[in-house]
Scaffold this motif. Structure first.
Motif, short mmCIF file in Angstrom:
data_model
loop_
_atom_site.label_atom_id
_atom_site.label_comp_id
_atom_site.label_asym_id
_atom_site.label_seq_id
_atom_site.Cartn_x
_atom_site.Cartn_y
_atom_site.Cartn_z
N CYS A 25 6.98 -6.19 -1.90
CA CYS A 25 7.17 -6.04 -0.45
C CYS A 25 6.04 -6.54 0.34
O CYS A 25 5.05 -6.88 -0.28
CB CYS A 25 7.50 -4.74 -0.12
SG CYS A 25 6.14 -3.46 -0.39
N CYS A 27 3.98 -4.90 2.44
CA CYS A 27 3.09 -3.89 2.95
C CYS A 27 1.78 -4.29 2.46
O CYS A 27 1.52 -4.99 1.55
CB CYS A 27 3.45 -2.48 2.15
SG CYS A 27 4.81 -1.71 2.92
N VAL A 40 3.53 1.95 3.84
CA VAL A 40 4.60 2.04 2.87
C VAL A 40 5.86 1.67 3.84
O VAL A 40 5.91 1.23 4.88
CB VAL A 40 5.14 3.55 2.41
CG1 VAL A 40 3.84 4.12 1.72
CG2 VAL A 40 5.19 4.30 3.80
N CYS A 41 7.06 0.99 2.88
CA CYS A 41 8.32 0.74 3.54
C CYS A 41 9.31 1.11 2.58
O CYS A 41 9.21 1.40 1.73
CB CYS A 41 8.10 -0.87 3.64
SG CYS A 41 8.16 -1.82 2.14
N CYS A 44 8.91 -0.37 -1.21
CA CYS A 44 8.11 0.33 -2.11
C CYS A 44 8.10 2.03 -2.15
O CYS A 44 7.57 2.67 -3.18
CB CYS A 44 6.57 -0.03 -1.81
SG CYS A 44 5.97 0.55 -0.13
ZN ZN Z 1 6.16 -1.38 1.05
#
Ligand code: ZN
Ligand code: MN
Length: 481
Positions: A25, A27, A40-41, A44
Motif C-alpha cells: 500500500c 502508507c 495505516v490504511c 495494511c
Molecule cells: Zn497502508
C-alpha cells in the motif's frame, strides 16, 4: 571414549527494506517515532475488499540484495498467503513467498577479525533463499491490557535463510555483521539494529562429529541484537549438550524457544510448527512476478563495490584496518569520507579531516555519527579552504563549530569574521605599511637575507589578525621589492 559433538547453526534473518512506502500500500514506511496507528490504511489493516499492490521499489531492492549475496533470481516467482492467527496480523495471513521465492542458492563470504580488525579467518555461509513478505504490527502489554500498534503492519521485509553452515555463536555473529554491511551497501535496508530493522531467528542442534544427519533443533525466535544472538546460542548450546549427556542423544523433536534477555536463558514456547500448519496457498490478488535474464543482468550491472572489496580499497589508500571497518560499519561516516576523497583525491587529507578531526569533535561533543554535519556541508567547508576564503587551520576551527552548532561553514565564517583577506588592494595596503614599519628587515632582505622576508610576512599576518592570505602576501611583497 566420549563422543565428540559439533554444533550446527542456521539463521533466518528478517531485514526491513528502506522504501518510501509499505509492501502493498502507499502508507509511509517510516513509522519510527510516530504516534501509534497513524501510518495505516484499509490495505495494511487487512480490511475486506481491499487489494494489495506490490511495491516496485521494494522488489528492486530485494533483487539487488539477492544478487549481492550471489543468489539466483527465480525466473518465475509469486506471493503466497501464510496463515496464522494473532492480534498483530490484521488480515489473518501474512503475504509471503513459499515454494517459488524471489531468489535461491547464494553464498556470503565473511571474515572473523581480532580486536585490532585483523582478519584471522575467512569463511563461507551458503544462503538457501531470499524472499519478500510484509511485517506484522506490534503488541504492547501493560499489566492486564494488551495494546496493538499497526504502524509496522505491511512494512516490506526480506527474509534471508541460511544453510546450517555455522558452527558456533561467534561465526553466527560475524556472518550477520557481514550480511548487514552488504544490505546497507546495496541500499536495500538501513539495517538499524536499534530501530529493530534487523531481527534473527536462530536454529541450533548438535550431532556427532563425522555424521551428516541433522538432529531435531531448537529454533530461538526474535533476537534483535548481536549480543542476544550470541548469548542465546551459547545458552541453548550448553542446554542441548547437558541434555545429550543425560539422554545419550538429541531431543526427540523440534521446539521453538524464546530468549529472555533479563534472565539470560531460553524459554520453551511451543513445539515447532510445520509448513502444513500455515496452510500456504498462492496469493490470488497478486499476479506472478517474472524476471528475464536481461532484466536480472541489468540489475547486476548496478551492483556497487561490496564491503569486503571496499575494505581492501580503503586499506590500499593507507587507512588502517580498524578505521576501514569503522567506515564500512557506519554508512554516514562512509558517505562523508567517500565524498571528501572524491573531491580531494588525497587519502591523507581526507583521513585527517574525517577520521581525525570530525570524529574527534563528535567525540568531545559526545555526539554520534548521525549527528554529524552532512557530507555536502563538509564539502562546502573544503571549498572555503581551497578557494582561500579561510586557512586550513581556520578550517579545523570551523569544523569544530559546525559539529557544535549545526550551522553551515559559510554562516560560521561570516558570523565569526574569519574570512581570509585575499583582495589584492587590501593586501597591498598592508604590505606598504609593513615596508614602512620595518626598514631594517627590508635592508637585510635587499642585502641577500631571504629569511628577513618571513619577518615582514609575519608582521602583515599579525596586523591582519591572521586573516591575510599568506601566499598572496608573499607574492605581493616580492613584487614590490
Ligand atoms: Zn497502508
Ligand atoms: Mn518471515
Amino acid at each position: 571414549m566420549p563422543i565428540e559433538l559439533e554444533t550446527i547453526i542456521g539463521l533466518e534473518v528478517h531485514a526491513q527494506m528502506s522504501t518510501k512506502t509499505k509492501m502493498f500500500c502507499s502508507c509511509d514506511n517510516d513509522a519510527f517515532g510516530k504516534a501509534p496507528n497513524t501510518t495505516v490504511c484499509p490495505i495494511c489493516m487487512g480490511h475486506p475488499g481491499t487489494l494489495p499492490v506490490p511495491n516496485e521499489e521494494a522488489i528492486n531492492k530485494a533483487i539487488m540484495a539477492s544478487l549481492a549475496i550471489k543468489c539466483e533470481i527465480g525466473e518465475q516467482n509469486h506471493f503466497d498467503r501464510k496463515h496464522y492467527f494473532y492480534p498483530d496480523l490484521p488480515a489473518g495471513f501474512q503475504i509471503s513467498q513459499y515454494d517459488f521465492p524471489l531468489a535461491e542458492r547464494g553464498t556470503v563470504t565473511y571474515d572473523q577479525t581480532d580486536s585490532s580488525g585483523k582478519i584471522i579467518a575467512t569463511k563461507v555461509c551458503k544462503i538457501t533463499r531470499l524472499h519478500m513478505e510484509n511485517d506484522a504490527g506490534k503488541l504492547m502489554h501493560r499489566g492486564t491490557t494488551s495494546l496493538v500498534d499497526y504502524n509496522r503492519a505491511g512494512t516490506p521485509l526480506m527474509e534471508i535463510v541460511t544453510e546450517p553452515d555455522l558452527r558456533n555463536a561467534e561465526e553466527a555473529v560475524a556472518f550477520v555483521q557481514e550480511l548487514r554491511r552488504i544490505l546497507i551497501a546495496v541500499n536495500a535496508s538501513e539495517a538499524d539494529m536499534f530501530k529493530g530493522m534487523m531481527r534473527f531467528d536462530a536454529s541450533i542442534s548438535l550431532r556427532e562429529v563425522g555424521t551428516e544427519k541433522l538432529n531435531p533443533r531448537s529454533e530461538i525466535k526474535n533476537l534483535n541484537s548481536y549480543k542476544s544472538l550470541e548469548r542465546a546460542l551459547k545458552y541453548e548450546e550448553r542446554r542441548l549438550r547437558k541434555l545429550w549427556d543425560k539422554d545419550g542423544g538429541p531431543p526427540p523433536n523440534d521446539i521453538t524457544v524464546g530468549w529472555v534477555d533479563d534472565e539470560e536463558k531460553t524459554k520453551m514456547l511451543r513445539n515447532k510448527e510445520t509448513a502444513d500448519d500455515y496452510r500456504y496457498f498462492p496469493e490470488p490478488d497478486i499476479p506472478p512476478l517474472r524476471f528475464s535474464k536481461e532484466e536480472v543482468s541489468a540489475f547486476a550491472k548496478e551492483l556497487p563495490t561490496l564491503p569486503r572489496e571496499q575494505r581492501e580499497e580503503y586499506l590500499k589508500l593507507g587507512i588502517d584496518e580498524k578505521q576501514a571497518m569503522q567506515l564500512i560499519d557506519q554508512p554516514k561516516l562512509r558517505v562523508i569520507f567517500d565524498s571528501v576523497y572524491k573531491k580531494t583525491n588525497d587519502a591523507k587529507r581526507t583521513s585527517s579531516i574525517v577520521l581525525t578531526q570530525l570524529l574527534g569533535f563528535l567525540n568531545s561533543e559526545e555526539k554520534n555519527i548521525e549527528q554529524a554535519p552532512e557530507a555536502n556541508m563538509i564539502l562546502e567547508l573544503l571549498e572555503c579552504i581551497d578557494s582561500g576564503t579561510i586557512s586550513a587551520n581556520a578550517g579545523k576551527e570551523v569544523l569544530g563549530k559546525m559539529v557544535q552548532t549545526g550551522k553551515t561553514p559559510k554562516e560560521i565564517i561570516k558570523d565569526e569574521g574569519m574570512q581570509q583577506i585575499s583582495d589584492d588592494s587590501a593586501i597591498e595596503e598592508l604590505v606598504q605599511k609593513a615596508i614602512e614599519a620595518n626598514p631594517k628587515a627590508i635592508e637585510s632582505f635587499k642585502s641577500g637575507k631571504e629569511a628577513a622576508l618571513g619577518a615582514i610576512v609575519g608582521w602583515v599576518m599579525k596586523e591582519s589578525k591572521g586573516q591575510a592570505n599568506p601566499a598572496k602576501v608573499n607574492e605581493i611583497l616580492r613584487n614590490k621589492l
